[in-house]
Scaffold this motif. Structure first.
Motif, PDB file in Angstrom:
ATOM      1  N   ALA A 175      15.589  -1.087  21.972  1.00 19.67           N
ATOM      2  CA  ALA A 175      15.457  -0.926  20.522  1.00 19.67           C
ATOM      3  C   ALA A 175      14.018  -0.606  20.130  1.00 19.67           C
ATOM      4  N   PHE A 214      24.664   3.225  22.278  1.00 22.79           N
ATOM      5  CA  PHE A 214      24.771   2.225  21.216  1.00 22.79           C
ATOM      6  C   PHE A 214      23.439   2.029  20.494  1.00 22.79           C
ATOM      7  N   ARG A 228      22.504   3.107  16.598  1.00 18.94           N
ATOM      8  CA  ARG A 228      22.118   2.084  15.623  1.00 18.94           C
ATOM      9  C   ARG A 228      20.776   2.386  14.979  1.00 18.94           C
ATOM     10  N   GLU A 229      19.797   2.757  15.803  1.00 20.29           N
ATOM     11  CA  GLU A 229      18.446   2.960  15.276  1.00 20.29           C
ATOM     12  C   GLU A 229      18.298   4.283  14.521  1.00 20.29           C
ATOM     13  N   MET A 245      20.848   5.659  12.781  1.00 17.86           N
ATOM     14  CA  MET A 245      21.836   5.749  11.700  1.00 17.86           C
ATOM     15  C   MET A 245      21.225   5.888  10.310  1.00 17.86           C
ATOM     16  N   LEU A 280      32.343   4.162  15.266  1.00 17.19           N
ATOM     17  CA  LEU A 280      31.323   4.728  14.386  1.00 17.19           C
ATOM     18  C   LEU A 280      31.925   5.723  13.416  1.00 17.19           C
ATOM     19  N   TYR A 323      31.264   4.924   9.533  1.00 14.05           N
ATOM     20  CA  TYR A 323      30.209   5.704   8.886  1.00 14.05           C
ATOM     21  C   TYR A 323      30.666   7.061   8.365  1.00 14.05           C
TER      22      TYR A 323
END
Length: 269
Positions: free
Chosen positions: A63, A115, A119-120, A122, A164, A168
């Motif tokens: 991350a 993943f 996430r980062e 998005m 996702l 989203y």
């Protein structure tokens, strides 16, 4: 040269070789810009340098590393419109041959990278109404022999794609997957050398021929052919496609395995 991706920025993991490099070239050829992320700067720079792309060295499953990469991309290009989650690797071995470390590595390389990047990235994808293309595999639907880690994680990528897409899509972000069969890449070449040694074949071309003898098109794909599929799903032409997968396997998934013996009664050389 086209302007199909003019003003668009694609963030590509595993972009130093094979499919990822082919995607990077095609994005730029079609008017877009690229950010390549990976742990080895040299191959990424070799691809990105001539294309005017940005290289960010780091672990796509970390991350902190991905957050830093997103910040660099924003400073350099303003944001990110497309995530191509292409990073991956093998999870070789049957169940009882797979150590905890091997299992974790298969998860890390194939699933965690997708993943964490999704996430980062998005927030940028939502802001720019972007989209995600996951690189799963024919192994995301069928099991090859003695690759439990790889098969499991490629199946999981299909689940991640659908989750996702559901969560989203209402934010304007589409998520789809591409599932290649055999593709002529450096990684596949290594496997073909093993197959060639197993049957004392003269070359990896002979091994590719054996591996694809029951594929309806009778050959492996080229990386550029898979990149074509990726760019289609990432383009405006796929604006109503969300939560699905595109098989790029020469028809391999259309074959009924129990009937192969009727067409090819002597499957081994």
């Amino acid at each position: 040269m086209t302007s199909e991706f003019s003003g668009k920025v694609a963030f590509i993991t595993g972009g130093g070789t094979g499919i990822g490099a082919a995607v990077a070239r095609q994005v730029v050829e079609r008017g877009g810009r690229i950010v390549l992320m990976g742990r080895r700067r040299a191959p990424l720079q070799e691809v990105a340098g001539p294309l005017g792309g940005l290289v960010v060295e780091g672990d796509a499953a970390s991350a902190d590393d991905v957050k830093a990469a997103v910040a660099q991309a924003a400073a350099h290009f303003g944001g990110i419109d497309i995530l191509v989650a292409n990073a991956g690797g093998h999870g070789i071995g049957e169940l009882t041959q797979t150590s905890d470390q091997s299992w974790r590595m298969a998860t890390h390389l194939n699933l965690d990278t997708a993943f964490v990047c999704a996430r980062e990235l998005m927030p940028s994808l939502i802001a720019r109404k972007g989209n995600i293309v996951m690189l799963s595999s024919l192994a995301g639907h069928f099991a090859g022999p003695a690759v439990v880690g790889y098969v499991t994680m490629k199946h999981a990528l299909i689940g991640l794609t659908r989750s996702l897409a559901r969560d989203y899509g209402r934010h304007g972000v589409r998520t789809n997957a591409v599932c290649p069969g055999w593709v002529r890449t450096a990684m596949a070449d290594e496997q073909m050398r093993m197959l060639a040694d197993q049957y004392a074949m003269p070359s990896i071309d002979s091994a590719y021929a054996l591996a694809t003898r029951n594929v309806p098109l009778g050959r492996a794909a080229e990386a550029e052919e898979v990149a074509d599929a990726v760019l289609f799903l990432a383009s405006r032409r796929a604006s109503m496609i969300n939560g699905t997968y595109l098989m790029v396997d020469g028809g391999a998934s259309a074959v009924d395995l129990p009937t192969i013996a009727f067409a090819d009664p002597f499957p081994l050389p």
